[in-house]
Design an enzyme around this catalytic site. Structure first.
Site, PDB file in Angstrom:
ATOM      1  N   HIS A 188      -8.977  -7.772  18.590  1.00 44.33           N
ATOM      2  CA  HIS A 188      -9.311  -7.209  17.286  1.00 44.33           C
ATOM      3  C   HIS A 188     -10.167  -8.245  16.567  1.00 44.33           C
ATOM      4  O   HIS A 188     -10.412  -9.332  17.088  1.00 44.33           O
ATOM      5  CB  HIS A 188      -8.053  -6.855  16.488  1.00 44.33           C
ATOM      6  CG  HIS A 188      -7.203  -8.030  16.116  1.00 44.33           C
ATOM      7  ND1 HIS A 188      -6.483  -8.755  17.036  1.00 44.33           N
ATOM      8  CD2 HIS A 188      -6.958  -8.617  14.902  1.00 44.33           C
ATOM      9  CE1 HIS A 188      -5.834  -9.733  16.426  1.00 44.33           C
ATOM     10  NE2 HIS A 188      -6.107  -9.676  15.128  1.00 44.33           N
ATOM     11  N   HIS A 217      -9.891  -9.905  13.528  1.00 45.47           N
ATOM     12  CA  HIS A 217      -9.464 -10.969  12.622  1.00 45.47           C
ATOM     13  C   HIS A 217     -10.168 -12.265  13.016  1.00 45.47           C
ATOM     14  O   HIS A 217     -10.355 -12.551  14.204  1.00 45.47           O
ATOM     15  CB  HIS A 217      -7.945 -11.151  12.686  1.00 45.47           C
ATOM     16  CG  HIS A 217      -7.216 -10.374  11.632  1.00 45.47           C
ATOM     17  ND1 HIS A 217      -5.968  -9.840  11.848  1.00 45.47           N
ATOM     18  CD2 HIS A 217      -7.541 -10.059  10.347  1.00 45.47           C
ATOM     19  CE1 HIS A 217      -5.556  -9.219  10.749  1.00 45.47           C
ATOM     20  NE2 HIS A 217      -6.491  -9.346   9.826  1.00 45.47           N
ATOM     21  N   ASP A 239      -9.445 -15.362  13.269  1.00 45.44           N
ATOM     22  CA  ASP A 239      -8.880 -16.358  14.176  1.00 45.44           C
ATOM     23  C   ASP A 239      -9.012 -15.962  15.644  1.00 45.44           C
ATOM     24  O   ASP A 239      -8.849 -16.808  16.527  1.00 45.44           O
ATOM     25  CB  ASP A 239      -7.410 -16.637  13.823  1.00 45.44           C
ATOM     26  CG  ASP A 239      -6.543 -15.398  13.804  1.00 45.44           C
ATOM     27  OD1 ASP A 239      -6.975 -14.390  13.220  1.00 45.44           O
ATOM     28  OD2 ASP A 239      -5.423 -15.436  14.355  1.00 45.44           O
ATOM     29  N   HIS A 253      -1.377  -2.834  14.370  1.00 46.59           N
ATOM     30  CA  HIS A 253      -1.772  -3.973  13.525  1.00 46.59           C
ATOM     31  C   HIS A 253      -2.486  -3.483  12.265  1.00 46.59           C
ATOM     32  O   HIS A 253      -3.408  -4.119  11.763  1.00 46.59           O
ATOM     33  CB  HIS A 253      -2.668  -4.913  14.337  1.00 46.59           C
ATOM     34  CG  HIS A 253      -2.761  -6.311  13.800  1.00 46.59           C
ATOM     35  ND1 HIS A 253      -1.670  -7.029  13.363  1.00 46.59           N
ATOM     36  CD2 HIS A 253      -3.835  -7.135  13.624  1.00 46.59           C
ATOM     37  CE1 HIS A 253      -2.054  -8.222  12.962  1.00 46.59           C
ATOM     38  NE2 HIS A 253      -3.366  -8.305  13.092  1.00 46.59           N
ATOM     39  N   HIS A 275       0.702 -17.262  19.511  1.00 43.94           N
ATOM     40  CA  HIS A 275       0.260 -16.923  18.151  1.00 43.94           C
ATOM     41  C   HIS A 275       1.409 -17.210  17.184  1.00 43.94           C
ATOM     42  O   HIS A 275       1.825 -16.367  16.375  1.00 43.94           O
ATOM     43  CB  HIS A 275      -0.164 -15.458  18.081  1.00 43.94           C
ATOM     44  CG  HIS A 275      -0.945 -15.100  16.841  1.00 43.94           C
ATOM     45  ND1 HIS A 275      -0.333 -14.784  15.655  1.00 43.94           N
ATOM     46  CD2 HIS A 275      -2.274 -15.006  16.607  1.00 43.94           C
ATOM     47  CE1 HIS A 275      -1.243 -14.496  14.743  1.00 43.94           C
ATOM     48  NE2 HIS A 275      -2.449 -14.640  15.299  1.00 43.94           N
TER      49      HIS A 275
END
Length: 355
Positions: free
Chosen positions: A112, A114, A116, A208, A306
């Site tokens: 995805h 994001h 990070d 998410h 994570h």
């Protein structure tokens, strides 16, 4: 007694000689030359033999700054075929330090968008190109991957031109430098993913929200498998897709520890940080829930990654694991450099740490 005096005197002379050598410029240059020759002679790290599937954790951290963990990243080696899953900050530096042959990476999977998880996509482009990649590098991701790839291509365009002008097209051809966006789509299409030669890659829709869609991935090679959750809240869909997997690499956030941070930041009059801490638990999975999912999936090994919050010592790690042992025993807390190797035709999972 005389022998002892002579021995002490000899030892003192040796120490003084070593000290003198260390501070002698000529000796320093010689020592550096020897170290350089030794370093240049190191061989590439082999991650898997032709009949093995392996998982390398190249980043086990999160957006929170952690001096011991890079941002989210995993590398799956199906024999001699290497695939990167996400590209968190510091992950490429790890791979370079471990002497992983980056030119073997033939695809990048983005779970995805994001920050990070995509932060070092430009460095993936650069380092695989410099290492000798011979063609465009496919980047597989959800709807929107073209926009993300275009952004990194624009950001690195000048860098590419400088390096080609400096080193020459024979070494660094600009024609092979680019990333190639491959959209998996809203529901997850296997058709666009690399298959064949005993390899099958399956996308998994995970939870998410408001990041929609977000994916995990399952890699099947020969008779072994690795399932990677990506970022997700507790997902029954993931548990079903991970059935009988050898390794489930699952994200984990401790609501209890994050709640303590929320309270601490409120007391310290840091409302912005407190708000973030109050928001994040609902779209991540607790260590206990990840253990339950691993049990439902009948996974051989659960590896938690994570990690939120940062776990600076053994005390914090034990607090993070609170309640997990009541669910299952076979749980590993990921660290950067963890390498898990699964030979075909066995139930074996070999573990070692790259350093």
């Amino acid at each position: 007694m005389a022998k002892l005096k002579y021995a002490l005197a000899g030892g003192t002379i040796l120490v003084l000689a070593i000290v003198a050598a260390v501070f002698n410029p000529t000796a320093n240059v010689w020592l550096f030359r020897q170290a350089s020759l030794q370093a240049a002679g190191w061989k590439d790290t082999e991650l898997a033999k032709p009949n093995e599937l392996s998982l390398l954790v190249c980043g086990s951290g999160s957006p929170l700054p952690d001096p011991t963990r890079a941002g989210p990243c995993a590398l799956v080696a199906a024999g001699d075929r290497y695939f990167l899953i996400d590209a968190g900050l510091g992950s490429m530096r790890n791979l370079r330090m471990w002497r992983v042959p980056l030119e073997k990476i033939e695809g990048v999977f983005i779970t995805h968008f994001h920050s990070d998880h995509i932060a070092e996509l430009g460095e993936v482009r650069l380092q695989t190109w410099i290492s000798g990649r011979k063609s465009h590098l496919p980047v597989y991701g959800p709807t929107g991957i073209q926009q993300v790839v275009d952004g990194f291509e624009n950001a690195y365009a000048l860098d590419t031109s400088y390096r080609t002008a400096h080193h020459g097209e024979a070494l660094l051809s600009p024609d092979v430098a680019p990333l190639l966006a491959v959209e998996i789509g809203e529901t997850g299409s296997e058709a666009v993913l690399p298959q064949g030669g005993g390899l099958r890659v399956k996308p998994i829709l995970v939870e998410h929200h408001p990041v929609d869609p977000a994916f995990g991935f399952r890699f099947n090679f020969m008779d072994r498998s690795v399932t990677i959750s990506g970022d997700t809240a507790r997902s029954d869909h993931l548990a079903e897709a991970a059935k009988n997997t050898d390794i489930l690499l699952h994200e984990a956030l401790s609501p209890e520890l994050v709640g303590m941070l929320e309270k601490a930041t409120e007391v310290s009059n840091r409302p912005r940080v407190a708000k973030v801490m109050s928001d994040i638990p609902d779209y991540h999975t607790s260590p206990v829930a990840a253990a339950e999912i691993a049990n439902e999936a009948n996974a051989r090994l659960l590896v938690l990654t994570h990690l939120v919050p940062v776990l600076p010592n053994g005390i914090a790690e034990r607090a993070f694991f609170y309640g997990v042992s009541d669910i299952r025993d076979d749980v590993h807390l990921a660290r950067d450099g963890d390498l898990f190797v699964m030979p075909e035709g066995t139930d074996t999972i070999r573990h070692r740490e790259l350093d």
